[in-house]
Write a protein that holds these residues in place. Structure first.
Motif, PDB file in Angstrom:
ATOM      1  N   UNK A  72       0.830  -1.217   0.000  1.00 42.29           N
ATOM      2  CA  UNK A  72       0.000   0.000   0.000  1.00 42.29           C
ATOM      3  C   UNK A  72       0.861   1.263   0.000  1.00 42.29           C
ATOM      4  N   UNK A  96      -8.426  -7.005   6.287  1.00 40.02           N
ATOM      5  CA  UNK A  96      -8.541  -5.545   6.166  1.00 40.02           C
ATOM      6  C   UNK A  96      -7.377  -4.973   5.350  1.00 40.02           C
ATOM      7  N   UNK A  97      -6.173  -5.465   5.632  1.00 38.77           N
ATOM      8  CA  UNK A  97      -4.999  -4.949   4.904  1.00 38.77           C
ATOM      9  C   UNK A  97      -5.097  -5.281   3.416  1.00 38.77           C
ATOM     10  N   UNK A  99      -7.936  -5.721   1.739  1.00 38.93           N
ATOM     11  CA  UNK A  99      -9.005  -4.866   1.190  1.00 38.93           C
ATOM     12  C   UNK A  99      -8.465  -3.462   0.896  1.00 38.93           C
ATOM     13  N   UNK A 100      -7.632  -2.943   1.788  1.00 35.56           N
ATOM     14  CA  UNK A 100      -7.047  -1.606   1.570  1.00 35.56           C
ATOM     15  C   UNK A 100      -6.240  -1.579   0.272  1.00 35.56           C
ATOM     16  N   UNK A 103      -8.613  -1.724  -2.723  1.00 38.29           N
ATOM     17  CA  UNK A 103      -9.216  -0.400  -2.947  1.00 38.29           C
ATOM     18  C   UNK A 103      -8.317   0.519  -3.762  1.00 38.29           C
ATOM     19  N   UNK A 104      -7.027   0.203  -3.806  1.00 35.06           N
ATOM     20  CA  UNK A 104      -6.089   0.993  -4.617  1.00 35.06           C
ATOM     21  C   UNK A 104      -5.870   0.335  -5.990  1.00 35.06           C
ATOM     22  N   UNK A 105      -6.681  -0.708  -6.242  1.00 37.93           N
ATOM     23  CA  UNK A 105      -6.572  -1.452  -7.508  1.00 37.93           C
ATOM     24  C   UNK A 105      -5.204  -2.113  -7.700  1.00 37.93           C
TER      25      UNK A 105
ATOM     26  N   UNK B  23     -13.840   0.618   3.393  1.00 41.69           N
ATOM     27  CA  UNK B  23     -12.557   1.329   3.477  1.00 41.69           C
ATOM     28  C   UNK B  23     -11.518   0.496   4.209  1.00 41.69           C
ATOM     29  N   UNK B  24     -11.976  -0.201   5.246  1.00 39.06           N
ATOM     30  CA  UNK B  24     -11.209  -1.255   5.929  1.00 39.06           C
ATOM     31  C   UNK B  24     -10.062  -0.770   6.816  1.00 39.06           C
TER      32      UNK B  24
END
Lengths: 252, 252
Positions: A72, A96-97, A99-100, A103-105, B23-24
């Protein structure tokens, strides 16, 4: 006084003390700072201009979590990371990590053949597969993964302990073969160009010859003193500090 | 396109989206990165050699949590922080963040008179009292605290929104007095030298004249795009980026 190379037991003790009721750190905090250190160490060694495409290989444990955090931050540092995560850890924090990153593709690969193809399109590898809790033997698919990594000619940045190395004894042969006299001969070991040790270097990397960073600028002074870690001074706001290499320290 | 100055509502929306299931992010993660940005912004403006003694004034909310994280990082960055925390927040995370600071032997003051004495022995103030959720009027002891801060001649670094300012309308008089014609006159406003805005600057700081940093290098590109934040590019591994001051941007 030179820095202490710590055992697996001391490494576990540091983590336990930091996350105990009296240490008061959460895993979220420590993993965030550890992963940020990894991204900074990679960035100090390989610029986003020359080595933009980073393959972040993540194991199923905390080491893999550090890798996800690093991926990330590398994205925000203008790298183009790809994550290889064949066995996602079951803890909520890993989900969660991940998914983060999604979310940044950031692309996430699961299959070893996809990984091999991805490697051929990468400029540098961040090895966050195994950490100080690793115990041999190498299990599938990681035997194939480590062999694949050592078969391509791109630099490797390892987190904490190069994957497949013994935390105590260092490099281990990835595989051996009988030579012409019938003796077993080591064919391949895993040799990263850069290592980022977290909180303190482990015994097994004492003879590491590459560029060696220390990260984890959060160890309380009293804990460092109690365990005689003899940590070097970090500079400015850096989350990592370069350690003298084995060959350099041998001069003293 | 210039950066967007956001309303209290949008600021809340960003936090909510980051910490939603999609958002996670955990509060632990975001606060760690926010506090680290604050410590970096202070360090870019005032070196640990010339301004070693930092008074970190913490409010009871998330802003105070950012302050506690910043105090810990400042300690590791070779500053000598002192924490003023008159009303510790009740959430578990604040207790853990405070304990982490206590483990580094960072002094923690609770009493406003101790704070005033501490101010006279400080080189710079990190103002983490009120954030974007602040609504007037100023309650005790913070009226006295803000007056004390403006009465000493040391620089102030404010987090997100200078304490006591309206998130929408900016500077507010700390107190007013009747002048000789019977008109009310502003006696004092709170004017920090440095501001570190988190995720995006708030409407109320549009005319801020000092050194202005942006921190919070974790906003996903898609969220920034959706909200038209027009964030500037961060450099290297920096967790903060300096924004052009109001006077500079007026030239465009």
């Amino acid at each position: 006084m030179s820095i202490r190379y710590i055992s697996q037991k001391i490494a576990q003790q540091i983590d336990e003390e930091l996350m105990s009721a009296s240490g008061a750190f959460s895993l979220d905090q420590l993993m965030e700072l550890a992963g940020l250190s990894c991204a900074q160490a990679l960035s100090k060694s390989y610029s986003s201009k020359s080595h933009r495409r980073v393959m972040v290989a993540c194991g199923p444990g905390n080491q893999g979590g550090d890798g996800l955090v690093a991926a990330r931050h590398l994205h925000h540092f203008n790298y183009k990371p790809t994550i290889y995560l064949p066995k996602p850890g079951s803890k909520d924090i890993y989900k969660r990590l991940l998914k983060q990153c999604e979310n940044l593709n950031i692309p996430v690969l699961k299959d070893v053949d996809q990984f091999k193809k991805g490697l051929s399109e990468s400029d540098v590898i961040l090895d966050a597969i195994f950490g100080f809790s690793f115990a041999p033997p190498l299990r599938k698919p990681f035997d194939e993964v480590l062999n694949a990594i050592t078969s391509v000619d791109i630099p490797i940045v390892s987190v904490d302990i190069p994957s497949g190395w013994s935390v105590t004894d260092g490099p281990q042969p990835l595989y051996t073969e009988k030579d012409e006299n019938g003796n077993y001969e080591t064919i391949k070991t895993f040799e990263p160009q850069v290592l980022i040790s977290l909180t303190a270097p482990k015994e097994g990397v004492r003879k590491f010859k590459g560029k060696h960073y220390l990260g984890g600028r959060f160890v309380p002074d009293e804990l460092a003193k109690k365990l005689e870690l003899n940590l070097p001074e970090y500079r400015g706001v850096d989350q990592v500090v370069e350690l003298p290499s084995d060959s350099q320290s041998a001069k003293h």
